[in-house]
Design a protein around this motif. Structure first.
Motif, mmCIF file in Angstrom:
data_model
loop_
_atom_site.group_PDB
_atom_site.id
_atom_site.type_symbol
_atom_site.label_atom_id
_atom_site.label_comp_id
_atom_site.label_asym_id
_atom_site.label_seq_id
_atom_site.Cartn_x
_atom_site.Cartn_y
_atom_site.Cartn_z
ATOM 1 N N LEU A 1 0.600 -1.648 -0.289
ATOM 2 C CA LEU A 1 -0.106 -0.590 -0.038
ATOM 3 C C LEU A 1 0.511 1.250 0.060
ATOM 4 O O LEU A 1 0.314 2.398 0.138
ATOM 5 C CB LEU A 1 -0.987 -0.177 1.262
ATOM 6 N N THR A 2 1.853 0.958 -0.415
ATOM 7 C CA THR A 2 3.198 2.391 -0.441
ATOM 8 C C THR A 2 2.815 3.249 -1.771
ATOM 9 O O THR A 2 2.795 2.784 -2.687
ATOM 10 C CB THR A 2 4.395 1.695 -0.449
ATOM 11 N N ALA A 3 2.772 4.703 -1.208
ATOM 12 C CA ALA A 3 1.780 5.346 -1.762
ATOM 13 C C ALA A 3 3.390 5.906 -3.277
ATOM 14 O O ALA A 3 4.569 5.806 -3.131
ATOM 15 C CB ALA A 3 1.477 6.825 -1.868
ATOM 16 N N PRO A 4 3.092 6.197 -4.462
ATOM 17 C CA PRO A 4 3.726 6.736 -4.956
ATOM 18 C C PRO A 4 4.066 8.161 -5.268
ATOM 19 O O PRO A 4 3.611 9.167 -4.380
ATOM 20 C CB PRO A 4 3.085 6.351 -6.898
ATOM 21 N N ALA A 5 5.960 8.166 -5.270
ATOM 22 C CA ALA A 5 6.560 9.383 -5.328
ATOM 23 C C ALA A 5 5.099 10.386 -5.826
ATOM 24 O O ALA A 5 4.830 11.616 -5.583
ATOM 25 C CB ALA A 5 7.370 9.346 -5.343
ATOM 26 N N ARG A 6 5.035 10.590 -7.258
ATOM 27 C CA ARG A 6 3.660 11.620 -7.767
ATOM 28 C C ARG A 6 3.001 10.812 -7.644
ATOM 29 O O ARG A 6 2.309 10.335 -8.972
ATOM 30 C CB ARG A 6 5.075 11.526 -8.906
#
Length: 83
Positions: A30-35
């Motif tokens: 569930l890690t959010a993308p950097a962009r």
């Protein structure tokens, strides 16, 4: 979606027959993308442009130049100057 643990092979009786069942496991990152979309919206980032070109019949050197040029700008981010 939660993580699911794998389950080893099990045999169970279904009427007069035996069936085998197993289950694969998975994990979800569930890690959010950097962009992210929110990141872009906060910076008022929009699509700058795109294009297509037909270079059918062009000499090999032109085809190569187009490929090299396109590879150098594909996926690049351009910052708009402040007003």
């Amino acid at each position: 979606m939660d993580a699911r643990t794998p389950r080893d092979l099990r045999f169970s009786r279904a009427g007069r027959a035996w069936t085998a069942q197993a289950r694969t496991g998975w994990t979800v990152d569930l890690t959010a993308p950097a962009r992210s979309v929110a990141w872009a919206a906060a910076r008022r980032i929009t699509h700058l442009g795109s294009g297509t070109s037909s270079f059918t019949g062009s000499p090999d050197f032109r085809v190569q130049n187009i490929r090299v040029g396109a590879s150098r700008v594909h996926g690049q981010w351009i910052e708009r100057a402040a007003n």
